[in-house]
Design an enzyme around this catalytic site. Structure first.
Site, mmCIF file in Angstrom:
data_model
loop_
_atom_site.group_PDB
_atom_site.id
_atom_site.type_symbol
_atom_site.label_atom_id
_atom_site.label_comp_id
_atom_site.label_asym_id
_atom_site.label_seq_id
_atom_site.Cartn_x
_atom_site.Cartn_y
_atom_site.Cartn_z
ATOM 1 C CG HIS A 262 -2.079 0.931 1.070
ATOM 2 N ND1 HIS A 262 -1.999 2.278 1.327
ATOM 3 C CD2 HIS A 262 -3.333 0.696 0.622
ATOM 4 C CE1 HIS A 262 -3.162 2.829 1.049
ATOM 5 N NE2 HIS A 262 -3.993 1.894 0.624
ATOM 6 C CG ASP A 313 -8.469 -4.499 -2.611
ATOM 7 O OD1 ASP A 313 -9.690 -4.322 -2.475
ATOM 8 O OD2 ASP A 313 -7.697 -3.604 -2.973
HETATM 9 N N1 COA Z 1 4.147 -7.708 -4.367
HETATM 10 C C1 COA Z 1 5.505 -7.737 -4.483
HETATM 11 N N2 COA Z 1 6.278 -6.645 -4.295
HETATM 12 C C2 COA Z 1 5.658 -5.494 -3.991
HETATM 13 C C3 COA Z 1 4.257 -5.411 -3.858
HETATM 14 C C4 COA Z 1 3.504 -6.572 -4.059
HETATM 15 N N3 COA Z 1 2.184 -6.546 -3.951
HETATM 16 N N4 COA Z 1 3.939 -4.140 -3.550
HETATM 17 C C5 COA Z 1 5.066 -3.462 -3.491
HETATM 18 N N5 COA Z 1 6.120 -4.272 -3.769
HETATM 19 C C6 COA Z 1 7.519 -3.906 -3.818
HETATM 20 C C7 COA Z 1 7.823 -3.303 -5.184
HETATM 21 O O1 COA Z 1 8.211 -4.298 -6.100
HETATM 22 C C8 COA Z 1 8.936 -2.337 -4.838
HETATM 23 O O2 COA Z 1 10.121 -3.071 -4.681
HETATM 24 P P1 COA Z 1 11.525 -2.498 -5.176
HETATM 25 O O3 COA Z 1 11.742 -1.258 -4.372
HETATM 26 O O4 COA Z 1 12.451 -3.603 -4.900
HETATM 27 O O5 COA Z 1 11.329 -2.199 -6.648
HETATM 28 C C9 COA Z 1 8.532 -1.809 -3.467
HETATM 29 O O6 COA Z 1 7.732 -2.843 -2.873
HETATM 30 C C10 COA Z 1 7.711 -0.529 -3.535
HETATM 31 O O7 COA Z 1 6.584 -0.777 -4.371
HETATM 32 P P2 COA Z 1 5.891 0.277 -5.295
HETATM 33 O O8 COA Z 1 5.074 -0.427 -6.333
HETATM 34 O O9 COA Z 1 6.870 1.297 -5.771
HETATM 35 O O10 COA Z 1 4.941 0.976 -4.249
HETATM 36 P P3 COA Z 1 3.792 1.986 -4.561
HETATM 37 O O11 COA Z 1 3.564 2.764 -3.334
HETATM 38 O O12 COA Z 1 4.056 2.725 -5.831
HETATM 39 O O13 COA Z 1 2.567 0.994 -4.878
HETATM 40 C C11 COA Z 1 0.795 -0.472 -4.681
HETATM 41 C C12 COA Z 1 1.587 0.649 -4.010
HETATM 42 C C13 COA Z 1 -0.473 -0.717 -3.886
HETATM 43 C C14 COA Z 1 0.373 -0.019 -6.093
HETATM 44 C C15 COA Z 1 1.653 -1.744 -4.766
HETATM 45 O O14 COA Z 1 1.982 -2.173 -3.463
HETATM 46 C C16 COA Z 1 1.001 -2.839 -5.571
HETATM 47 O O15 COA Z 1 1.103 -2.857 -6.806
HETATM 48 N N6 COA Z 1 0.276 -3.790 -4.893
HETATM 49 C C17 COA Z 1 -0.440 -4.822 -5.589
HETATM 50 C C18 COA Z 1 -1.777 -4.286 -6.079
HETATM 51 C C19 COA Z 1 -2.742 -4.046 -4.962
HETATM 52 O O16 COA Z 1 -2.957 -4.882 -4.118
HETATM 53 N N7 COA Z 1 -3.381 -2.865 -4.990
HETATM 54 C C20 COA Z 1 -4.408 -2.485 -4.033
HETATM 55 C C21 COA Z 1 -3.960 -1.369 -3.169
HETATM 56 S S1 COA Z 1 -5.143 -1.045 -1.886
#
Ligand code: COA
Length: 377
Positions: A262, A313
């Site tokens: 998140h 979720d």
């Molecule tokens: N699975 C695996 N790795 C994850 C992850 C996940 N669900 N969520 C974050 N990470 C990792 C990323 O790969 C990244 O790693 P790195 O620094 O080695 O590249 C790090 O954690 C930061 O992630 P990032 O995507 O940049 O964070 P964000 O704040 O931009 O994104 C979300 C937040 C929610 C979009 C992201 O956690 C995600 O895509 N989650 C899955 C989708 C989801 O469940 N969304 C609902 C949100 S309520």
């Protein structure tokens, strides 16, 4: 060109406005909505009370809630012209696309369509709250070759939705589970869809346009679409014996585990304990603990390997699955709740409006001479 100014990709950490609607307390892992702790709301309130709180600023009295519920009950029928959009849609259309289109079309039939005051925006929101479950369930049944089930005005938002989906009155524990999930989904600060809805509202476009924007933004798997993606993933995992190896393999391939992570919460989503408790109640009621057990292994593996926790979720996905809700309806059901939060943001934006229009860093070509079309080959 001059040196690039600093910027925050994905607007992480950027304060984009003020809001009196909700506060994510990351230190204590709490979500406060208009001064009330969300966990307490799940324990003591109905979704309708929370929707009222979001729209009017405080919890209703008994008389106010009775009036609110009566209006919701009266407004559940969808105009035939909008039902015909559902009837004409190809069965393969995703229910979120269908819902986005139908909600936009409801504007044509709303008596307040050209009124943009706060009371008119509240009236329009109540009609949307009442009609969206009808659209979701009718669209689904039509896609399955079944006739829609007419809404009932004596059931709660949660109960009526389940009734129109399954064609029988839900058990009290099912309505209670749906009620909690709707409360948990209703509002969450300046998230992507609320922000998008505020951007649309800030141009002085109308409420239906701003809500339609919210639906379009919620649909993606990085936002609301994650509940469907998480369930697809759980089905792919195939059970608790494969869960750990599946996660390790996915992480090795740099795949995202859906329903985890998140932007705001780095130590766990405040909504998860309440949703997990509901998931356990449903597992007990149905006598099927397999999904909960698989989910627990995935959670433990993600914590150990990445220190990343589930978001709401994840438990919501397997809870809805155990309740027999078709997967493509998970995000539309999220919409049926979040409409109240979006509307609160739209109304708040309009009451102190300034056009939302940020800047960007230009990374394109240097200026070059324009060749007339005839010389470009
Ligand atoms: N699975 C695996 N790795 C994850 C992850 C996940 N669900 N969520 C974050 N990470 C990792 C990323 O790969 C990244 O790693 P790195 O620094 O080695 O590249 C790090 O954690 C930061 O992630 P990032 O995507 O940049 O964070 P964000 O704040 O931009 O994104 C979300 C937040 C929610 C979009 C992201 O956690 C995600 O895509 N989650 C899955 C989708 C989801 O469940 N969304 C609902 C949100 S309520």
């Amino acid at each position: 060109m001059s040196e690039k100014p600093a910027y925050s990709p994905g607007l992480e950490g950027v304060i984009a406005g003020e809001s009196a609607i909700s506060y994510i307390d990351t230190a204590l892992n709490r979500l406060i909505i208009r001064g009330y702790d969300l966990v307490e709301l799940t324990q003591q309130a109905s979704y309708e009370e929370l929707a009222y709180l979001l729209l009017y600023g405080d919890l209703p009295t008994t008389a106010e809630l009775d009036g609110f519920n009566a209006t919701l009950g009266q407004e559940r029928t969808v105009p035939e012209a909008v039902m015909s959009i559902l009837r004409q849609a190809p069965a393969s259309v995703h229910p979120m696309s269908l819902l986005r289109t139908a909600v936009s079309a409801l504007e044509f039939h709303d008596p307040d369509a050209t009124e943009h005051s706060t009371p008119a925006n509240i009236r329009k929101t109540i009609r949307l709250l009442a009609k969206i479950p009808t659209l979701i369930t009718a669209g689904h049944r039509l896609a399955q070759g079944q006739e829609p089930i007419a809404p009932r005005n004596d059931l709660s938002q949660a109960g009526n939705l389940l009734y129109m989906l399954h064609g029988k009155e839900p058990a009290a524990y099912e309505t209670a589970a749906m009620n909690v999930s709707l409360i948990l989904y209703a509002e969450h600060g300046y998230n992507a869809s609320a922000f998008a809805a505020r951007v649309t509202a800030s141009t002085l476009s109308n409420l239906h346009a701003a809500i339609t924007t919210g639906i379009g933004t919620l649909a993606g798997p990085l936002h609301g679409g994650a509940n469907e993606a998480a369930m697809e993933m759980l089905l792919e995992v195939g059970g608790k014996d494969q869960a750990e190896a599946w996660v390790l393999d996915a992480l090795a391939k740099k795949k995202k585990i859906m329903g985890f992570g998140h932007r705001e919460y780095k130590n766990g989503d405040s909504r998860v304990p309440s949703m997990k408790a509901v998931g356990r109640d449903i597992a007990e009621a149905t006598g099927d603990s397999a999904w909960v057990e698989t989910a627990d292994i995935i959670e433990a593996t993600m914590d150990r390997e990445k220190g990343i926790f589930p978001n709401v979720d994840f438990p919501c996905a397997y809870t809805y699955y155990m309740m027999g809700i078709p997967i493509p309806l998970y995000t539309p059901i999220f919409v049926s709740s979040r409409v109240a939060g979006w509307a609160a943001h739209i109304i708040e934006q309009l009451e102190n409006n300034r056009l939302i229009r940020p800047n960007h860093i230009y990374t394109g070509s240097e200026e070059k001479p324009l060749k007339p079309l005839a010389e470009r080959g």
